[in-house]
Design a protein around this motif. Structure first.
Motif, PDB file in Angstrom:
ATOM      1  N   ASN A 116       0.777  -1.179  -0.079  1.00 38.13           N
ATOM      2  CA  ASN A 116       0.127   0.013   0.137  1.00 38.13           C
ATOM      3  C   ASN A 116       0.966   1.271  -0.093  1.00 38.13           C
ATOM      4  O   ASN A 116       1.794   1.366   0.666  1.00 38.13           O
ATOM      5  CB  ASN A 116      -0.760   0.117   1.239  1.00 38.13           C
ATOM      6  CG  ASN A 116      -2.018  -1.011   1.078  1.00 38.13           C
ATOM      7  OD1 ASN A 116      -3.025  -0.928   0.397  1.00 38.13           O
ATOM      8  ND2 ASN A 116      -1.811  -2.123   1.900  1.00 38.13           N
ATOM      9  N   VAL A 117       0.421   2.190  -0.970  1.00 38.19           N
ATOM     10  CA  VAL A 117       1.302   3.533  -1.057  1.00 38.19           C
ATOM     11  C   VAL A 117       0.127   4.451  -0.711  1.00 38.19           C
ATOM     12  O   VAL A 117      -0.566   4.661  -1.167  1.00 38.19           O
ATOM     13  CB  VAL A 117       1.976   3.637  -2.462  1.00 38.19           C
ATOM     14  CG1 VAL A 117       2.515   4.918  -2.571  1.00 38.19           C
ATOM     15  CG2 VAL A 117       2.798   2.384  -2.688  1.00 38.19           C
ATOM     16  N   ALA A 118       0.700   5.569   0.262  1.00 40.21           N
ATOM     17  CA  ALA A 118      -0.165   6.574   0.616  1.00 40.21           C
ATOM     18  C   ALA A 118       0.031   7.683  -0.298  1.00 40.21           C
ATOM     19  O   ALA A 118       0.944   7.987  -0.850  1.00 40.21           O
ATOM     20  CB  ALA A 118       0.222   7.099   2.140  1.00 40.21           C
ATOM     21  N   GLY A 119      -1.041   8.750  -0.280  1.00 40.63           N
ATOM     22  CA  GLY A 119      -0.868   9.856  -1.237  1.00 40.63           C
ATOM     23  C   GLY A 119       0.490  10.611  -1.042  1.00 40.63           C
ATOM     24  O   GLY A 119       1.000  10.865  -2.251  1.00 40.63           O
ATOM     25  N   PRO A 120       1.071  11.169   0.053  1.00 38.54           N
ATOM     26  CA  PRO A 120       2.117  11.691   0.352  1.00 38.54           C
ATOM     27  C   PRO A 120       3.323  11.190  -0.251  1.00 38.54           C
ATOM     28  O   PRO A 120       4.211  11.699  -0.926  1.00 38.54           O
ATOM     29  CB  PRO A 120       2.361  12.007   1.925  1.00 38.54           C
ATOM     30  CG  PRO A 120       0.766  11.783   2.388  1.00 38.54           C
ATOM     31  CD  PRO A 120       0.271  10.860   1.486  1.00 38.54           C
ATOM     32  N   GLN A 121       3.368   9.853  -0.181  1.00 37.09           N
ATOM     33  CA  GLN A 121       4.427   9.201  -0.783  1.00 37.09           C
ATOM     34  C   GLN A 121       4.694   9.470  -2.298  1.00 37.09           C
ATOM     35  O   GLN A 121       5.566   9.535  -3.123  1.00 37.09           O
ATOM     36  CB  GLN A 121       4.367   7.638  -0.567  1.00 37.09           C
ATOM     37  CG  GLN A 121       4.553   7.203   0.919  1.00 37.09           C
ATOM     38  CD  GLN A 121       4.490   5.677   0.895  1.00 37.09           C
ATOM     39  OE1 GLN A 121       3.280   5.293   1.395  1.00 37.09           O
ATOM     40  NE2 GLN A 121       5.682   4.918   0.790  1.00 37.09           N
ATOM     41  N   LEU A 122       3.292   9.233  -3.009  1.00 34.30           N
ATOM     42  CA  LEU A 122       3.110   9.494  -4.672  1.00 34.30           C
ATOM     43  C   LEU A 122       3.299  11.032  -4.682  1.00 34.30           C
ATOM     44  O   LEU A 122       3.848  10.942  -5.984  1.00 34.30           O
ATOM     45  CB  LEU A 122       1.638   9.313  -4.874  1.00 34.30           C
ATOM     46  CG  LEU A 122       1.356   7.885  -4.890  1.00 34.30           C
ATOM     47  CD1 LEU A 122      -0.236   7.918  -5.222  1.00 34.30           C
ATOM     48  CD2 LEU A 122       2.005   7.099  -6.055  1.00 34.30           C
ATOM     49  N   ARG A 123       2.964  11.879  -3.993  1.00 36.14           N
ATOM     50  CA  ARG A 123       3.461  13.146  -4.271  1.00 36.14           C
ATOM     51  C   ARG A 123       4.684  13.589  -4.190  1.00 36.14           C
ATOM     52  O   ARG A 123       5.158  14.805  -4.486  1.00 36.14           O
ATOM     53  CB  ARG A 123       2.477  14.156  -3.455  1.00 36.14           C
ATOM     54  CG  ARG A 123       0.916  13.918  -3.844  1.00 36.14           C
ATOM     55  CD  ARG A 123       0.003  14.958  -3.452  1.00 36.14           C
ATOM     56  NE  ARG A 123      -0.200  14.511  -1.949  1.00 36.14           N
ATOM     57  CZ  ARG A 123      -1.191  14.176  -1.346  1.00 36.14           C
ATOM     58  NH1 ARG A 123      -2.056  13.398  -2.232  1.00 36.14           N
ATOM     59  NH2 ARG A 123      -1.336  14.079  -0.017  1.00 36.14           N
TER      60      ARG A 123
END
Ligand code: C2E
Ligand code: MG
Ligand code: MG
Ligand code: MG
Length: 288
Positions: A116-123
């Motif tokens: 699972n990857v969280a939004g802040p990681q993607l940004r």
């Protein structure tokens, strides 16, 4: 009386706010200590091929049990990790641990791992480099890794950010890493937007798996909705995974709807790595 009641409400609200802030600060402090003292662990939940019953892959799920306390559910600490910025370090730890543990499973059984990857990681513009470095260091082939991103995180970015996030995912997919859209149905992606997203797998949120009513069967309207989502996945040529399958009747129903993959307590609960090794050894291998 009305006035004092109003005053009283303000006092109650102020107290609530104070205790919320205190809980937040305590959780942040706890998460920092957890990183330092190695209090995190991953559990793995198998994803099952409905046609063969074989394990196709596993999803890594973060577990945290502070010493002297029971386990804290991810729903209680992931949002705090995101808000405090700690999700970057925690997410890196999860990715590295999952890829390290999954390498032997992939080599022996062809089992893939979902993280699972969280939004802040993607940004974070550095995210693709992090993924590449972890794959290189752990020796896990890119095709053995799936990144799960919630529909909400894919949609809740601003448009400018969305373009960057999508470009990052396109790049990562070119190496062979797969992308899953998680909790599908709980966000607000339009169908035209969904069609443009660089994704391979669609995970139907368990809110869209009809409740088993025993002899009463499933509600026809619920079934219609589930069928529509499964068919949508198929028509977009995505691998559809149904989450939260808890009963044999739900599994049979999903098989009838031609849903290829399922995940849920009816098959397996999330388990520590040492228990998973036994499950994989006993399961029919299914190439992803
Ligand atoms: P998710 O990614 O949708 O993960 C599936 C959740 O459903 C897990 O909850 C799993 O234990 C639970 N589940 C699986 N089968 C069943 C079932 O048959 N019935 C029910 N009622 N639940 C089932 P968990 O482990 O509590 O995680 C909750 C959420 O926390 C995850 O939802 C994910 O969004 C987030 N999460 C967990 N680990 C991580 C992580 O390492 N990083 C990030 N960013 N988020 C994570
Ligand atoms: Mg997930
Ligand atoms: Mg999910
Ligand atoms: Mg979920």
């Amino acid at each position: 009386a009305a006035k004092s009641a109003g005053k009283n409400q303000v006092a109650v609200f102020t107290e609530w706010l104070r205790s919320e802030r205190q809980d937040y600060a305590q959780t942040v402090a706890g998460l920092r200590r957890a990183l330092k003292d190695d209090e995190f662990e991953l559990h793995y939940q198998p994803l099952v091929d409905l046609a063969t019953g074989g394990v196709r892959g596993v999803e890594a799920l973060l577990r945290w049990s502070p010493p002297g306390q029971g386990p804290v559910p991810p729903s209680a600490f992931i949002p705090v990790a995101e808000q405090s910025g700690l999700i970057g370090v925690i997410g890196d730890w999860v990715l590295r641990r999952a890829c390290t543990e999954a390498r032997a499973w992939y080599e022996r059984y062809g089992t893939t791992v979902s993280v699972n990857v969280a939004g802040p990681q993607l940004r974070d513009p550095g995210f693709p480099d992090t993924v590449r470095r972890v794959l290189r260091d752990t020796g896990l082939p890119p095709q053995a890794l799936t990144l799960e991103i919630t529909e909400t995180d894919l949609v809740a970015t601003t448009m400018a950010e969305a373009d960057e996030v999508i470009a990052r995912l396109v790049g990562i997919r070119e190496w062979g890493v797969r992308v899953a859209i998680d909790d599908f149905g709980t966000g607000y992606s339009s169908l035209s937007y969904l069609r443009q997203l660089p994704v391979d797998i669609l995970k139907i949120d368990r809110a869209f798996i009809p409740q088993d009513r025993g002899d009463a069967g499933f509600r026809p309207d619920d079934l219609t909705l589930t069928r529509a989502i499964v068919d949508l996945g198929a028509s977009l040529r995505l691998t559809t995974v149904a989450e939260g399958v808890e009963t044999a009747a739900q599994a049979d129903m999903l098989r009838e709807l031609n849903c290829p993959v399922v995940q849920g307590y009816h098959f397996y609960r999330p388990m520590p790595a040492r228990d998973l090794a036994g499950v994989l050894a006993g399961s029919v291998a299914v190439a992803a």
